[in-house]
Design an enzyme around this catalytic site. Structure first.
Site, PDB file in Angstrom:
ATOM      1  N   ARG A  25     -28.306   7.308  41.971  1.00 44.78           N
ATOM      2  CA  ARG A  25     -29.127   7.767  43.113  1.00 44.78           C
ATOM      3  C   ARG A  25     -29.343   9.281  43.060  1.00 44.78           C
ATOM      4  NH1 ARG A  25     -30.317  11.270  46.882  1.00 44.78           N
ATOM      5  NH2 ARG A  25     -28.105  11.563  47.273  1.00 44.78           N
ATOM      6  N   ASP A  26     -28.312  10.020  43.357  1.00 44.11           N
ATOM      7  CA  ASP A  26     -28.463  11.475  43.418  1.00 44.11           C
ATOM      8  C   ASP A  26     -28.955  12.023  42.085  1.00 44.11           C
ATOM      9  OD1 ASP A  26     -27.881  14.256  43.227  1.00 44.11           O
ATOM     10  OD2 ASP A  26     -26.472  14.104  44.867  1.00 44.11           O
ATOM     11  N   HIS A 216     -18.637  16.494  47.492  1.00 49.63           N
ATOM     12  CA  HIS A 216     -19.812  16.316  46.642  1.00 49.63           C
ATOM     13  C   HIS A 216     -20.197  17.708  46.151  1.00 49.63           C
ATOM     14  CE1 HIS A 216     -23.651  14.278  45.515  1.00 49.63           C
ATOM     15  NE2 HIS A 216     -24.072  15.534  45.552  1.00 49.63           N
ATOM     16  N   HIS A 218     -21.887  20.522  43.409  1.00 51.05           N
ATOM     17  CA  HIS A 218     -22.885  20.821  42.381  1.00 51.05           C
ATOM     18  C   HIS A 218     -22.402  22.000  41.551  1.00 51.05           C
ATOM     19  CE1 HIS A 218     -26.710  18.510  43.457  1.00 51.05           C
ATOM     20  NE2 HIS A 218     -25.724  17.943  44.117  1.00 51.05           N
ATOM     21  N   CYS A 249     -31.150  20.483  41.594  1.00 51.62           N
ATOM     22  CA  CYS A 249     -31.045  21.081  42.919  1.00 51.62           C
ATOM     23  C   CYS A 249     -32.353  21.802  43.164  1.00 51.62           C
ATOM     24  CB  CYS A 249     -29.865  22.052  42.986  1.00 51.62           C
ATOM     25  SG  CYS A 249     -29.781  22.891  44.562  1.00 51.62           S
ATOM     26  N   ASN A 258     -25.014  17.797  39.469  1.00 56.92           N
ATOM     27  CA  ASN A 258     -23.696  17.438  39.999  1.00 56.92           C
ATOM     28  C   ASN A 258     -22.637  17.717  38.930  1.00 56.92           C
ATOM     29  OD1 ASN A 258     -24.342  15.791  42.602  1.00 56.92           O
ATOM     30  ND2 ASN A 258     -25.771  15.012  41.083  1.00 56.92           N
TER      31      ASN A 258
HETATM   32 ZN    ZN Z   1     -25.630  15.969  44.335  1.00 55.96          ZN
END
Ligand code: ZN
Length: 314
Positions: A25-26, A216, A218, A249, A258
């Protein structure tokens, strides 16, 4: 023989850290290419095969807003479910929740951005309105018997408002906790945090909410892995990571994504924590993903391999 001694752990029992794989997803959401549904399903299944128990699999956002996630239902229908594993779907409103429940997700994740400026731009609502939306989603998820988690976005820094006050994030966490999430996640959405901030906020939110804390992180400014270690040492139970370190990002153009799953597993396992994941399988999955996306990925272990070296390679 290597002594199994870590300077970070003095207890005999290894501390378990849970990894949530967020590449499907991310990670894929910010890819310029649209990854075929079949490859998304394979990505989730490859992650599960390495021992991952939780995957952020899809998001149920409006297909016009995020076209790369338009096949969420097809992905959820296509994945072979494994007992003891949880597939999560991101939802931004009750309409997303309807789709998530119809797709039989095991978990819904709601994002609450802790600054009004970011929340308005990203979700068209203030932080206060997002908290109301969360309480509505939480009530319906509870009725449906589905776990609900909340990610506090921009918890360490906002692209519009700058540094975020720790006490304010603690206050938002307390309000989130009133609706009974199974955990609270702290997201360094723009990859701005440094370890002492992570340490302090994990402790603050853990004690004020009384809930398990997930982070979470980055790696936009190369602090993601140091932050991960700081988080688990401060008591975070769970870390989000993406195979290969994918996931852009939009607020830090050119930034890596990530923290890479294979790299953080290496860091944690060699520091005395136990993730339950197979590093070799993660590296293989990361290399496969690089092939699907047709580019080198930020994760390092796929290039360097693990250490200590296997006897044949030494
Ligand atoms: Zn992320």
């Amino acid at each position: 023989m290597w002594a199994a001694i870590s300077p970070y752990r003095n207890s005999e029992a290894m501390k378990a850290v849970e990894i949530v794989e967020v590449a499907p997803r991310d990670g894929l959401q910010d890819e310029s290419m649209v990854v075929p549904t079949k490859a998304k399903i394979e990505l989730i299944e490859r992650a599960l095969a390495t021992g991952v128990r939780r995957v952020e699999a899809v998001s149920f956002v409006h297909p016009e807003r995020v076209p790369t996630m338009a096949d969420a239902e097809a992905v959820m229908a296509g994945v072979k479910r494994c007992p003891g594993t949880r597939l999560a779907g991101l939802v931004l409103n009750e309409r997303g929740l309807d789709r998530a429940l119809a797709s039989a997700v095991d978990e819904v994740n709601v994002v609450v951005l802790v600054t009004d400026a970011f929340s308005r731009r990203n979700q068209g609502m203030t932080t206060g309105q997002a908290l109301t939306m969360w309480s509505q989603v939480a009530a319906r998820a509870a009725d449906a018997g589905v776990a609900a988690t909340v990610t506090l976005g921009a918890a360490f820094g906002c692209p519009y408002e700058g540094v975020v006050d720790r006490a304010w994030v603690g206050e938002v966490a307390e309000r989130v906790a009133e609706s009974g999430p199974s955990e609270i996640a702290l997201a360094d959405t723009i990859g701005a945090a440094v370890p002492h901030e992570v340490d302090a906020l994990v402790r603050e939110v853990g004690s004020r909410s009384g809930l398990p804390v997930r982070v979470h992180l980055h790696n936009s400014r190369n602090t993601g892995f140091a932050n991960a270690l700081a988080a688990v040492m401060a008591g975070a139970h769970t870390i989000d990571a993406s195979l290969g370190g994918i996931g852009g990002c939009p607020f830090a153009p050119g930034a890596s994504g990530n923290i890479a799953t294979e790299d953080v597993v290496y860091l944690l396992e060699r520091s005395g924590f136990e993730t339950g994941l197979q590093l070799g399988g993660l590296i293989e999955a990361s290399r496969w993903l690089a092939g699907v996306l047709g580019r080198d990925l930020p994760g390092q272990l796929a290039r360097t391999g693990p250490f200590p070296l296997a006897p044949a390679a030494a």
